[in-house]
Write a protein that holds these residues in place. Structure first.
Motif, PDB file in Angstrom:
ATOM      1  N   ARG A  17     -12.233  30.579 -14.168  1.00 39.43           N
ATOM      2  CA  ARG A  17     -11.953  31.752 -14.034  1.00 39.43           C
ATOM      3  C   ARG A  17     -10.886  32.050 -14.301  1.00 39.43           C
ATOM      4  N   PRO A  18     -10.036  33.112 -14.750  1.00 42.76           N
ATOM      5  CA  PRO A  18      -8.955  33.504 -14.701  1.00 42.76           C
ATOM      6  C   PRO A  18      -8.455  33.079 -12.797  1.00 42.76           C
ATOM      7  N   ALA A  19      -6.872  33.329 -13.210  1.00 38.94           N
ATOM      8  CA  ALA A  19      -6.442  32.463 -11.439  1.00 38.94           C
ATOM      9  C   ALA A  19      -5.997  33.954 -11.198  1.00 38.94           C
ATOM     10  N   VAL A  20      -6.118  34.151  -9.783  1.00 40.64           N
ATOM     11  CA  VAL A  20      -6.204  35.301  -8.883  1.00 40.64           C
ATOM     12  C   VAL A  20      -4.449  35.411  -8.385  1.00 40.64           C
ATOM     13  N   ALA A  21      -4.209  34.161  -7.678  1.00 36.89           N
ATOM     14  CA  ALA A  21      -3.117  33.282  -8.020  1.00 36.89           C
ATOM     15  C   ALA A  21      -2.490  32.493  -8.249  1.00 36.89           C
ATOM     16  N   THR A  22      -0.722  32.101  -7.796  1.00 37.61           N
ATOM     17  CA  THR A  22      -0.173  31.324  -8.494  1.00 37.61           C
ATOM     18  C   THR A  22       0.842  30.845  -7.413  1.00 37.61           C
ATOM     19  N   LEU A  23       1.066  29.678  -6.422  1.00 32.83           N
ATOM     20  CA  LEU A  23       1.354  29.450  -5.611  1.00 32.83           C
ATOM     21  C   LEU A  23       2.765  27.867  -5.614  1.00 32.83           C
ATOM     22  N   GLY A  24       3.671  27.640  -5.686  1.00 29.58           N
ATOM     23  CA  GLY A  24       5.030  26.676  -5.834  1.00 29.58           C
ATOM     24  C   GLY A  24       5.549  26.250  -4.647  1.00 29.58           C
ATOM     25  N   PRO A  25       6.346  25.661  -5.030  1.00 28.61           N
ATOM     26  CA  PRO A  25       7.181  24.473  -3.933  1.00 28.61           C
ATOM     27  C   PRO A  25       7.202  25.907  -2.517  1.00 28.61           C
TER      28      PRO A  25
END
Length: 729
Positions: A64-72
């Motif tokens: 499914r499409p991304a709800v959120a993207t988390l980084g460092p």
């Protein structure tokens, strides 16, 4: 590991360097390839992660499409981890990924060793965390009113707690504020300042605001932090859900909790005490001293205030709710009285020191004001006038029964809702008595509302017009009231009130009614609640009476046109003058009868004829004044047409709810009525009978006979009822 990574996380910013170091030691390093799943939605939340390098995609499912993207520097899965909930979203590596992983066992061990870390994390999250619950359970076990709860119930409380931090001199709540919940002091101390300026200090481990949360009353004191403090708060909504699902908890709290009266309650208590013979002669300062010793007690519905044989340790005043006084006779319980706000009870056992001879039980959730024996004895020493008043009150009470009972005609209103004794007594002062005989009409349907009525004795039937005739809506007896809808809405009365059994009614005129509503708005709420219940029942009965709509109230139904036979004078138009003047008679339909033989000489009387195919639909009219006897016509004038009576047909209200017509007259009476008159110029009398058509039609019709008579007609049967003062009938 880079400890700076933890220092830059907002969730851990309040931790000391040593605490951050201890937290970092709980982590392990884990790596993931691009597109590799980290966890799936619905998995157990047994870890949370801190991203060191790479990116993570959060979605409802892997494809499914991304709800959120988390980084460092971002945390992954911490909300579910600390709340103990399953994973709400799926996580997968968008790129090559390196993270610090914190496992359940390591974090639980850390918080057990350093509870302050768990408390700071909970404050940062704004909610409780599962890893701190073990510490909170220990706290709850030391709170006095929660010590009797078993482990399961205490865990239910802990799961709903949220933390709150206050600085020195911050106010948790003020006197008179609406209840904000139940508070448990985690650390620090609070000064509780009452309305008299007195104060005490509550320390860590104590509870605040519990009585207000339970009773719904405003806080009776102000809670101010002495220095930085932390409390755990159970919201009013969560507290209500908790006590509703655990009724025994509400009962337990009701038995153990007491609180002083707020400033508003003390003012109200002064008015209540002044009506009691024991306190009525005291100075205001002495009464204030009494109210300062009174405490608030909460009793859930169905719980006993005291039972037979219990020591008489207090006198109680009903602040809100209802109390039943119950006596046991031969193993059966009998209700002696039902008490409402403003009433008091339990005073005799307090005054005499004897055990309770009856039981008192709450009908609904009830707030009581209590004056306990120890405080009462202390007041007897400080207020000499109170000791004298006590001796006098005991003599009066033992020599005669209490005079505080409500009049019987106000019982239904008292039971209906939240009216105090003071309000009911003021209402009683504005009532005026009226005596009615059986068959009298109190008011007619369609008449403008001028008063509502309370029944002291007798019986009243409320009858409304329906498609098939009258419909009995209600039969009311002693203690009931009626007519309130017309005063509340400003509309005419929706039914006719027939007196079915002679008795006394007490009338509340509209100006007095409006004045009471302005002074006591809750009276309108109580009456509206009763009114809505009655309207539902009336709608059901009217629907059952037929599908045709009833005529508009106050409208005069017009009967079908009547064609006179050949040679008979047609009726005068409605606006034509009639001998003797007076009100226009109610329209009637004549009976179909054989035409009489024409007399040998002289004019013959007019005989009306109806059409059986369309029976008349007759509306009852307002009461009309008696008609003056008509003058005899001059010789040579046209034949006099019979004058219909303004008096409506007699009818009987049966228990089925319909108004039934009176049975037709005998055959001899009909032949006599149809016979030609021997004196053609005599004044025709008005003798009403039910026509043959009325036997088949659902409405009441009448025929007009022409038998001459010398006496004037009788007065209308539905004239205004005779009214005499009570006792003069």
């Amino acid at each position: 590991m880079d400890e700076n990574l933890i220092r830059n996380v907002p969730l851990f910013a309040s931790l000391t360097p040593d605490e951050q170091q201890a937290l970092a030691e709980c982590a392990r390093v884990a790596t993931f390839r691009a597109e590799e799943a980290v966890f799936a939605r619905g998995d157990s939340s047994d870890t949370f992660c801190l991203i060191q390098e790479g990116w993570v995609k959060l979605s409802e499912a892997p494809n499914r499409p991304a709800v959120a993207t988390l980084g460092p520097g971002s945390l992954l899965g911490e909300a579910d981890f600390f709340s103990g909930s399953p994973r709400g979203l799926a996580a997968s590596a968008s790129t090559a990924l390196t993270m610090w992983v914190f496992e359940q066992a390591a974090i639980q061990g850390l918080i057990d060793r350093h509870p302050a870390i768990g408390l700071k994390i909970a404050l940062a999250l704004g909610s409780g965390i599962v890893h701190y619950r073990r510490h909170l359970l220990e706290r709850l076990s030391k709170v006095a009113f929660l010590q009797a709860l078993d482990g399961e119930k205490r865990r239910a409380v802990v799961e709903r707690l949220s933390p709150r931090a206050l600085q020195a001199n911050d106010v948790l709540y003020r006197s008179g504020d609406a209840p904000g919940g139940l508070y448990l002091i985690e650390s620090g101390a609070f000064r509780l300042i009452d309305d008299d300026g007195g104060s005490r200090v509550a320390h860590a481990g104590e509870a605040l605001g519990e009585m207000s949360a339970l009773s719904g009353k405003p806080h009776p004191e102000t809670a101010q932090a002495v220095h930085p403090a932390i409390v755990w708060q159970l919201s009013v909504a969560d507290f209500t859900r908790l006590t509703d699902s655990n009724p025994q908890l509400r009962s337990l709290l009701g038995r153990t909790l007491r609180a002083g009266l707020s400033a508003a309650d003390r003012v109200q208590a002064v008015d209540v005490l002044r009506r009691l013979p024991l306190f009525s002669g005291l100075e205001r300062s002495d009464i204030d001293a009494v109210t300062a010793r009174m405490v608030l007690r909460y009793v859930p519905a169905g719980d006993a205030v005291y039972n037979v044989g219990d020591p008489g340790d207090a006198i109680y005043f009903v602040e809100s709710g209802q109390i039943e006084i119950i006596a046991s006779e031969g193993g059966d319980d009998r209700t002696l009285a039902r008490l409402i706000p403003g009433d008091y009870f339990g005073e005799m056992a307090l005054f005499t020191g004897k055990s309770r001879t009856v039981a008192a039980r709450a009908v609904v959730n009830t707030n009581l004001w209590a004056l306990y024996r120890a405080d009462f004895d202390s007041l007897l020493v400080k207020i000499p006038a109170l000791a004298s008043a006590l001796s006098r009150a005991l003599r009066e009470r033992l020599s005669q029964s209490s005079s505080s009972a409500l009049p019987p005609h106000l019982h239904a209103l008292a039971v209906a809702g939240d009216l105090s004794r003071i309000q009911l007594e003021e209402l009683a002062e504005r009532l005026t008595p009226r005596t009615f005989r059986r068959g009298d009409v109190v008011y007619h349907e369609g008449q403008l509302g001028e008063a509502m009525y309370f029944i002291e004795s007798g019986r009243v039937d409320l009858v409304a017009r329906g498609p098939q005739g009258g419909v009995l809506l209600h039969t009311l007896e002693s203690g009931d009231f009626f007519g309130e809808m017309a005063l509340l809405t400003g509309l005419p009365y929706n039914a006719t009130a027939h007196v079915a059994a002679a008795g006394t009614l007490w009338a509340l005129q509209k100006p007095d009614f409006d004045g009471l509503l302005f002074k006591y708005p809750n009276l309108a709420v109580v009456l509206s609640r009763v009114l809505s219940e009655r309207q539902l029942e009336e709608s059901r009965k009217l629907r059952g009476a037929g599908s045709r709509p009833s005529p508009r109230p106050g409208a005069n139904a017009v009967p079908p046109a009547v064609r006179p036979p050949h040679g008979v004078a047609a009726p005068a138009p409605s606006g034509a003058s009639r001998p003797g003047g007076g009100a226009r008679p109610a329209p009637v339909a004549a009976a179909a009868a054989p035409s009489p033989a024409r007399p040998a000489a002289g004019p013959r009387p007019a005989v009306a004829e109806s059409r059986p195919a369309r029976p008349a639909v007759r509306q009852p009219e307002r009461p009309q004044p008696p008609r003056s006897p008509a003058a005899a016509p001059r010789a040579g004038s046209p034949p006099a047409r019979p004058a219909a009576s303004a008096r409506p047909l007699p009818a009987t209200v049966h228990r089925t709810g319909a108004v039934q017509p009176t049975p037709p007259a005998s055959a001899e009476a009909q032949r006599a009525a149809a016979a030609p008159s021997a004196a053609p110029h005599a004044v025709p009398a008005r003798d009403e009978t039910v026509s043959a058509v009325a036997e088949k039609a659902p409405t009441v019709t009448a025929s007009v006979a022409t038998a001459p008579v010398a006496s004037p007609p009788p007065p209308p049967a539905d004239a205004a009822p005779s009214v005499t003062p009570p006792g003069s009938a």
